[in-house]
Motif scaffolding. Structure first.
Motif, mmCIF file in Angstrom:
data_model
loop_
_atom_site.group_PDB
_atom_site.id
_atom_site.type_symbol
_atom_site.label_atom_id
_atom_site.label_comp_id
_atom_site.label_asym_id
_atom_site.label_seq_id
_atom_site.Cartn_x
_atom_site.Cartn_y
_atom_site.Cartn_z
ATOM 1 N N THR A 11 1.073 -0.736 -0.090
ATOM 2 C CA THR A 11 0.071 -0.002 0.049
ATOM 3 C C THR A 11 0.530 1.218 0.182
ATOM 4 O OG1 THR A 11 -2.188 0.890 1.216
ATOM 5 C CG2 THR A 11 -0.396 0.047 2.368
ATOM 6 N N ARG A 12 0.425 2.109 -0.334
ATOM 7 C CA ARG A 12 1.168 4.069 -0.445
ATOM 8 C C ARG A 12 0.294 4.963 0.327
ATOM 9 N NH1 ARG A 12 4.680 6.448 -5.262
ATOM 10 N NH2 ARG A 12 4.663 8.565 -3.579
ATOM 11 N N TYR A 13 -1.011 4.444 -0.236
ATOM 12 C CA TYR A 13 -1.822 5.336 0.472
ATOM 13 C C TYR A 13 -2.746 4.733 2.241
ATOM 14 C CZ TYR A 13 0.173 8.214 -2.830
ATOM 15 O OH TYR A 13 0.684 9.573 -4.196
ATOM 16 N N GLY A 14 -2.682 3.671 2.033
ATOM 17 C CA GLY A 14 -3.390 3.052 3.046
ATOM 18 C C GLY A 14 -4.899 1.814 2.543
ATOM 19 N N SER A 15 -5.541 2.464 1.358
ATOM 20 C CA SER A 15 -7.352 1.894 0.847
ATOM 21 C C SER A 15 -6.851 0.470 1.152
ATOM 22 C CB SER A 15 -7.139 2.725 0.026
ATOM 23 O OG SER A 15 -6.376 2.620 -0.883
ATOM 24 N N THR A 16 -5.178 -0.255 0.263
ATOM 25 C CA THR A 16 -5.534 -1.619 0.262
ATOM 26 C C THR A 16 -4.978 -1.988 1.245
ATOM 27 O OG1 THR A 16 -3.825 -0.741 -2.326
ATOM 28 C CG2 THR A 16 -4.069 -2.485 -1.699
ATOM 29 N N PRO A 56 -1.811 -2.027 -4.491
ATOM 30 C CA PRO A 56 -2.420 -0.991 -5.722
ATOM 31 C C PRO A 56 -1.587 -1.006 -6.921
ATOM 32 C CG PRO A 56 -1.208 0.583 -3.941
ATOM 33 C CD PRO A 56 -1.261 -1.058 -3.715
ATOM 34 N N LEU A 57 -2.919 -0.418 -7.808
ATOM 35 C CA LEU A 57 -1.719 -0.551 -9.122
ATOM 36 C C LEU A 57 -1.521 0.883 -9.313
ATOM 37 C CD1 LEU A 57 -3.950 -1.782 -11.847
ATOM 38 C CD2 LEU A 57 -2.033 -2.285 -11.448
ATOM 39 N N MET A 59 0.865 4.122 -11.607
ATOM 40 C CA MET A 59 1.827 4.565 -12.717
ATOM 41 C C MET A 59 1.611 3.047 -13.384
ATOM 42 S SD MET A 59 1.955 7.702 -11.383
ATOM 43 C CE MET A 59 3.356 8.468 -12.473
ATOM 44 N N HIS A 60 0.843 2.451 -14.062
ATOM 45 C CA HIS A 60 0.790 1.392 -14.886
ATOM 46 C C HIS A 60 1.220 0.324 -14.280
ATOM 47 C CE1 HIS A 60 -0.900 3.337 -18.446
ATOM 48 N NE2 HIS A 60 -1.177 4.477 -17.454
ATOM 49 N N LEU A 87 -6.056 -3.190 -6.287
ATOM 50 C CA LEU A 87 -6.776 -2.096 -6.281
ATOM 51 C C LEU A 87 -6.636 -0.002 -7.343
ATOM 52 C CD1 LEU A 87 -7.378 -2.365 -3.703
ATOM 53 C CD2 LEU A 87 -7.661 -0.331 -3.431
ATOM 54 N N GLY A 88 -7.547 -0.469 -8.100
ATOM 55 C CA GLY A 88 -6.622 0.417 -9.499
ATOM 56 C C GLY A 88 -8.293 2.050 -9.531
ATOM 57 N N SER A 102 -7.075 -0.345 -15.870
ATOM 58 C CA SER A 102 -6.279 -1.145 -14.415
ATOM 59 C C SER A 102 -6.549 -3.414 -14.959
ATOM 60 C CB SER A 102 -7.308 -1.247 -13.995
ATOM 61 O OG SER A 102 -7.847 0.436 -13.829
ATOM 62 N N GLN A 105 -3.533 -3.278 -17.446
ATOM 63 C CA GLN A 105 -2.226 -2.856 -16.787
ATOM 64 C C GLN A 105 -2.395 -4.433 -15.411
ATOM 65 O OE1 GLN A 105 -3.161 0.419 -14.374
ATOM 66 N NE2 GLN A 105 -3.615 1.627 -16.104
ATOM 67 N N GLY A 126 -10.953 1.848 -5.886
ATOM 68 C CA GLY A 126 -9.447 1.703 -4.824
ATOM 69 C C GLY A 126 -9.847 3.229 -4.281
ATOM 70 N N LYS A 127 -9.021 4.340 -3.698
ATOM 71 C CA LYS A 127 -9.611 5.297 -3.543
ATOM 72 C C LYS A 127 -8.691 6.716 -3.421
ATOM 73 C CE LYS A 127 -9.559 7.368 1.695
ATOM 74 N NZ LYS A 127 -9.540 7.319 2.769
HETATM 75 C C1 LIG Z 1 0.126 8.567 -8.181
HETATM 76 C C2 LIG Z 1 -0.966 7.603 -8.831
HETATM 77 C C3 LIG Z 1 -0.989 6.756 -9.657
HETATM 78 C C4 LIG Z 1 -2.055 6.057 -9.695
HETATM 79 N N1 LIG Z 1 -1.905 5.069 -10.817
HETATM 80 C C5 LIG Z 1 -2.885 4.427 -11.122
HETATM 81 C C6 LIG Z 1 -2.504 3.020 -12.957
HETATM 82 O O1 LIG Z 1 -1.964 3.519 -13.405
HETATM 83 N N2 LIG Z 1 -3.671 2.263 -12.175
HETATM 84 C C7 LIG Z 1 -4.390 2.154 -11.820
HETATM 85 O O2 LIG Z 1 -5.489 1.559 -12.192
HETATM 86 N N3 LIG Z 1 -4.642 2.968 -10.684
HETATM 87 C C8 LIG Z 1 -3.968 3.962 -10.423
HETATM 88 N N4 LIG Z 1 -3.770 4.532 -9.454
HETATM 89 C C9 LIG Z 1 -4.858 4.649 -8.851
HETATM 90 C C10 LIG Z 1 -5.027 3.604 -6.952
HETATM 91 O O3 LIG Z 1 -4.687 2.471 -7.995
HETATM 92 C C11 LIG Z 1 -5.417 3.944 -5.833
HETATM 93 O O4 LIG Z 1 -6.133 5.113 -5.147
HETATM 94 C C12 LIG Z 1 -5.318 2.941 -4.759
HETATM 95 O O5 LIG Z 1 -6.744 2.815 -4.054
HETATM 96 C C13 LIG Z 1 -4.244 2.912 -3.843
HETATM 97 O O6 LIG Z 1 -4.428 2.444 -3.195
HETATM 98 P P1 LIG Z 1 -3.027 3.233 -1.876
HETATM 99 O O7 LIG Z 1 -4.119 3.396 -0.729
HETATM 100 O O8 LIG Z 1 -3.000 1.471 -0.550
HETATM 101 O O9 LIG Z 1 -1.725 3.184 -1.690
HETATM 102 C C14 LIG Z 1 -3.198 5.926 -8.847
HETATM 103 C C15 LIG Z 1 -3.661 6.707 -7.890
HETATM 104 C C16 LIG Z 1 -1.926 7.375 -7.734
HETATM 105 C C17 LIG Z 1 -2.587 8.656 -6.187
#
Ligand SMILES: Cc1cc2nc3c(=O)[nH]c(=O)nc-3n(C[C@H](O)[C@H](O)[C@H](O)COP(=O)(O)O)c2cc1C
Length: 169
Positions: A11-16, A56-57, A59-60, A87-88, A102, A105, A126-127
């Motif tokens: 996870t980067r931002y917590g939603s996953t 999460p996905l 940047m692809h 999540l995407g 998504s 990807q 996702g969020k």
């Molecule tokens: C900077 C950024 C890039 C992202 N790139 C993609 C992407 O390439 N493909 C996709 O399907 N979702 C993309 N997303 C959506 C994320 O997958 C989604 O926000 C997810 O819930 C983030 O998970 P996290 O909160 O666990 O980090 C992106 C989101 C962010 C903020």
């Protein structure tokens, strides 16, 4: 139903992480013993009957902790059923093209791991919270609105199908 399952998440931002928690909760309701751990902290897969990997996905690509998990645990994962969710999509209302992107990807990412044959594979909503983004992502995101399209019922429904594919009868 007997079985010990690892739910590993990136996870980067917590939603996953929150989705992984819901998946783990559903598996426990089905009588499974479940460990929930950040993928980067998992050292060994001994003792598990199955694995769920969520990421999460971004940047692809799948979050790098998921890729590292697959690389590090290849030998053990070859012998275990593995379910994967990513999540995407974040747009409201639902945008079919975004969901297909998504999915494409995710398929493309998993193609790198030809040995991995997921027992279940799912893209989940996702969020997106622009206030959490730092430079340069905040500039790239422009004025995209905040959203949270995680569908907890869909998540629990998907997780409810996993015991059948992650454990031997
Ligand atoms: C900077 C950024 C890039 C992202 N790139 C993609 C992407 O390439 N493909 C996709 O399907 N979702 C993309 N997303 C959506 C994320 O997958 C989604 O926000 C997810 O819930 C983030 O998970 P996290 O909160 O666990 O980090 C992106 C989101 C962010 C903020």
């Amino acid at each position: 139903m007997a079985g010990r399952i690892l739910v590993a998440f990136a996870t980067r931002y917590g939603s996953t992480q929150e989705v992984a928690g819901a998946v783990a909760g559903t598996l426990r309701e089905h009588g499974l013993e479940v460990d929930l751990e950040p993928a980067r902290d998992v050292r060994r897969l001994d003792g598990y009957d199955g694995v769920v990997l969520g990421a999460p996905l971004m940047m692809h690509h799948l979050h790098k902790d998921a890729a590292r998990f697959l690389l590090r645990h290849r030998e053990a994962l070859l012998r275990l059923p593995v379910a994967v969710f990513a999540l995407g999509p974040v747009h409201e209302p639902r945008d079919e093209a975004e969901w297909q992107d998504s999915r494409d990807q995710l398929d493309q990412e998993l193609a790198q791991w030809a040995w991995l044959e997921p027992a279940a594979l799912e893209v989940l909503g996702g969020k997106f919270d622009p206030t959490l983004l730092r430079f340069p992502l905040n500039k790239l995101a422009g004025s995209a609105p905040a959203s949270d399209i995680r569908d907890w019922e869909a998540i629990r429904t998907w997780a409810g199908r996993l015991p059948a594919v992650l454990t031997q009868p």
